[in-house]
Write a protein that holds these residues in place. Structure first.
Motif, PDB file in Angstrom:
ATOM      1  N   MET A 112       0.822  -1.186   0.000  1.00 30.82           N
ATOM      2  CA  MET A 112       0.000   0.000   0.000  1.00 30.82           C
ATOM      3  C   MET A 112       0.870   1.256   0.000  1.00 30.82           C
ATOM      4  O   MET A 112       0.553   2.222  -0.687  1.00 30.82           O
ATOM      5  CB  MET A 112      -0.914  -0.037   1.231  1.00 30.82           C
ATOM      6  N   ALA A 113       1.939   1.217   0.777  1.00 32.63           N
ATOM      7  CA  ALA A 113       2.825   2.383   0.854  1.00 32.63           C
ATOM      8  C   ALA A 113       3.470   2.652  -0.501  1.00 32.63           C
ATOM      9  O   ALA A 113       3.535   3.801  -0.948  1.00 32.63           O
ATOM     10  CB  ALA A 113       3.892   2.165   1.927  1.00 32.63           C
ATOM     11  N   THR A 114       3.911   1.601  -1.164  1.00 29.66           N
ATOM     12  CA  THR A 114       4.534   1.766  -2.477  1.00 29.66           C
ATOM     13  C   THR A 114       3.529   2.317  -3.479  1.00 29.66           C
ATOM     14  O   THR A 114       3.864   3.169  -4.310  1.00 29.66           O
ATOM     15  CB  THR A 114       5.093   0.415  -2.965  1.00 29.66           C
ATOM     16  N   PHE A 115       2.297   1.838  -3.403  1.00 30.07           N
ATOM     17  CA  PHE A 115       1.238   2.336  -4.286  1.00 30.07           C
ATOM     18  C   PHE A 115       1.021   3.834  -4.069  1.00 30.07           C
ATOM     19  O   PHE A 115       0.884   4.595  -5.023  1.00 30.07           O
ATOM     20  CB  PHE A 115      -0.053   1.558  -4.025  1.00 30.07           C
ATOM     21  N   LEU A 116       0.981   4.264  -2.816  1.00 27.84           N
ATOM     22  CA  LEU A 116       0.792   5.685  -2.521  1.00 27.84           C
ATOM     23  C   LEU A 116       1.975   6.526  -2.995  1.00 27.84           C
ATOM     24  O   LEU A 116       1.790   7.624  -3.526  1.00 27.84           O
ATOM     25  CB  LEU A 116       0.558   5.890  -1.024  1.00 27.84           C
ATOM     26  N   ILE A 117       3.171   6.019  -2.801  1.00 26.81           N
ATOM     27  CA  ILE A 117       4.357   6.764  -3.242  1.00 26.81           C
ATOM     28  C   ILE A 117       4.356   6.911  -4.760  1.00 26.81           C
ATOM     29  O   ILE A 117       4.558   8.006  -5.290  1.00 26.81           O
ATOM     30  CB  ILE A 117       5.650   6.070  -2.750  1.00 26.81           C
ATOM     31  N   ARG A 118       4.098   5.820  -5.459  1.00 27.64           N
ATOM     32  CA  ARG A 118       4.065   5.892  -6.923  1.00 27.64           C
ATOM     33  C   ARG A 118       2.923   6.782  -7.409  1.00 27.64           C
ATOM     34  O   ARG A 118       3.080   7.546  -8.357  1.00 27.64           O
ATOM     35  CB  ARG A 118       3.920   4.499  -7.505  1.00 27.64           C
ATOM     36  N   GLY A 119       1.773   6.665  -6.759  1.00 31.44           N
ATOM     37  CA  GLY A 119       0.639   7.510  -7.131  1.00 31.44           C
ATOM     38  C   GLY A 119       0.927   8.978  -6.909  1.00 31.44           C
ATOM     39  O   GLY A 119       0.573   9.822  -7.733  1.00 31.44           O
ATOM     40  N   GLY A 140       1.454  15.716  -3.225  1.00 27.04           N
ATOM     41  CA  GLY A 140       2.349  15.793  -2.068  1.00 27.04           C
ATOM     42  C   GLY A 140       1.794  15.068  -0.859  1.00 27.04           C
ATOM     43  O   GLY A 140       2.523  14.385  -0.140  1.00 27.04           O
ATOM     44  N   GLY A 141       0.496  15.196  -0.639  1.00 23.12           N
ATOM     45  CA  GLY A 141      -0.137  14.485   0.482  1.00 23.12           C
ATOM     46  C   GLY A 141      -0.083  12.982   0.300  1.00 23.12           C
ATOM     47  O   GLY A 141       0.190  12.233   1.241  1.00 23.12           O
ATOM     48  N   THR A 142      -0.343  12.529  -0.916  1.00 18.00           N
ATOM     49  CA  THR A 142      -0.283  11.102  -1.202  1.00 18.00           C
ATOM     50  C   THR A 142       1.138  10.573  -1.031  1.00 18.00           C
ATOM     51  O   THR A 142       1.354   9.515  -0.437  1.00 18.00           O
ATOM     52  CB  THR A 142      -0.782  10.828  -2.638  1.00 18.00           C
ATOM     53  N   LEU A 143       2.094  11.310  -1.541  1.00 13.82           N
ATOM     54  CA  LEU A 143       3.501  10.928  -1.409  1.00 13.82           C
ATOM     55  C   LEU A 143       3.916  10.886   0.068  1.00 13.82           C
ATOM     56  O   LEU A 143       4.543   9.930   0.523  1.00 13.82           O
ATOM     57  CB  LEU A 143       4.366  11.908  -2.181  1.00 13.82           C
ATOM     58  N   ALA A 144       3.538  11.911   0.823  1.00 13.84           N
ATOM     59  CA  ALA A 144       3.883  11.949   2.251  1.00 13.84           C
ATOM     60  C   ALA A 144       3.213  10.806   3.006  1.00 13.84           C
ATOM     61  O   ALA A 144       3.831  10.175   3.869  1.00 13.84           O
ATOM     62  CB  ALA A 144       3.469  13.289   2.842  1.00 13.84           C
ATOM     63  N   GLY A 145       1.964  10.521   2.676  1.00 18.28           N
ATOM     64  CA  GLY A 145       1.268   9.410   3.319  1.00 18.28           C
ATOM     65  C   GLY A 145       1.941   8.079   3.048  1.00 18.28           C
ATOM     66  O   GLY A 145       2.076   7.232   3.944  1.00 18.28           O
ATOM     67  N   GLY A 146       2.391   7.877   1.818  1.00 21.48           N
ATOM     68  CA  GLY A 146       3.095   6.646   1.477  1.00 21.48           C
ATOM     69  C   GLY A 146       4.409   6.507   2.216  1.00 21.48           C
ATOM     70  O   GLY A 146       4.764   5.428   2.695  1.00 21.48           O
ATOM     71  N   ILE A 147       5.134   7.612   2.340  1.00 19.17           N
ATOM     72  CA  ILE A 147       6.410   7.584   3.063  1.00 19.17           C
ATOM     73  C   ILE A 147       6.184   7.284   4.537  1.00 19.17           C
ATOM     74  O   ILE A 147       6.893   6.475   5.140  1.00 19.17           O
ATOM     75  CB  ILE A 147       7.177   8.902   2.856  1.00 19.17           C
ATOM     76  N   VAL A 148       5.176   7.914   5.121  1.00 18.84           N
ATOM     77  CA  VAL A 148       4.863   7.661   6.533  1.00 18.84           C
ATOM     78  C   VAL A 148       4.472   6.198   6.736  1.00 18.84           C
ATOM     79  O   VAL A 148       4.926   5.543   7.685  1.00 18.84           O
ATOM     80  CB  VAL A 148       3.751   8.614   7.024  1.00 18.84           C
ATOM     81  N   LEU A 149       3.634   5.653   5.854  1.00 14.95           N
ATOM     82  CA  LEU A 149       3.240   4.245   5.970  1.00 14.95           C
ATOM     83  C   LEU A 149       4.437   3.315   5.846  1.00 14.95           C
ATOM     84  O   LEU A 149       4.528   2.317   6.559  1.00 14.95           O
ATOM     85  CB  LEU A 149       2.207   3.891   4.910  1.00 14.95           C
ATOM     86  N   LYS A 150       5.347   3.625   4.956  1.00 14.18           N
ATOM     87  CA  LYS A 150       6.532   2.783   4.781  1.00 14.18           C
ATOM     88  C   LYS A 150       7.400   2.808   6.042  1.00 14.18           C
ATOM     89  O   LYS A 150       7.881   1.767   6.500  1.00 14.18           O
ATOM     90  CB  LYS A 150       7.343   3.254   3.578  1.00 14.18           C
ATOM     91  N   ILE A 151       7.576   3.985   6.626  1.00 15.76           N
ATOM     92  CA  ILE A 151       8.383   4.102   7.844  1.00 15.76           C
ATOM     93  C   ILE A 151       7.713   3.365   9.002  1.00 15.76           C
ATOM     94  O   ILE A 151       8.364   2.616   9.736  1.00 15.76           O
ATOM     95  CB  ILE A 151       8.621   5.586   8.200  1.00 15.76           C
ATOM     96  N   VAL A 152       6.406   3.561   9.164  1.00 16.28           N
ATOM     97  CA  VAL A 152       5.677   2.897  10.250  1.00 16.28           C
ATOM     98  C   VAL A 152       5.721   1.383  10.072  1.00 16.28           C
ATOM     99  O   VAL A 152       5.897   0.637  11.040  1.00 16.28           O
ATOM    100  CB  VAL A 152       4.221   3.418  10.324  1.00 16.28           C
ATOM    101  N   GLY A 153       5.583   0.916   8.839  1.00 15.97           N
ATOM    102  CA  GLY A 153       5.639  -0.522   8.584  1.00 15.97           C
ATOM    103  C   GLY A 153       6.978  -1.118   8.952  1.00 15.97           C
ATOM    104  O   GLY A 153       7.047  -2.194   9.549  1.00 15.97           O
TER     105      GLY A 153
END
Length: 103
Positions: free
Chosen positions: A1-8, A43-56
């Motif tokens: 999911m995090a990768t999907f958000l970062i790419r999106g 930017g929000g989507t990218l930031a959300g993906g980065i946060v999810l990746k770090i939390v994971g």
């Protein structure tokens, strides 16, 4: 999911920049409100993906790896403790032999 958000997020940002360049070159100009909203969304989507990746990754580091049979802590990269590892391998071999029809 995090990768999907970062790419999106990257895709939205790149699409916005392309839209901005094309609109400035071919049209009278880009809609500033639309560009601002798209950049914020990207930017929000990218930031959300980065946060999810770090939390994971933090969660994976915090959760102790334990043997599913006895619950003891196991070494990194292992599934079973040393006592149950050989047992699990032998059970797998037995099932594989039965499946193949060997005896």
């Amino acid at each position: 999911m995090a990768t999907f958000l970062i790419r999106g997020g990257f895709l939205i940002i790149v699409g916005t920049v392309v839209y901005l360049a094309v609109a400035e070159a071919l049209l009278d100009g880009a809609d500033e409100v639309l560009v601002r909203r798209l950049l914020l969304a990207g930017g929000g989507t990218l930031a959300g993906g980065i946060v999810l990746k770090i939390v994971g990754r933090l969660m994976a580091a915090l959760v102790a790896r334990t043997c599913p049979r006895c619950g003891r802590t196991v070494a990194r990269g292992r599934v079973y403790c040393d006592d149950h590892r050989a047992e699990a391998i032998n059970e797998y071999r037995d099932r594989d032999r039965e499946r193949r029809g060997g005896g």
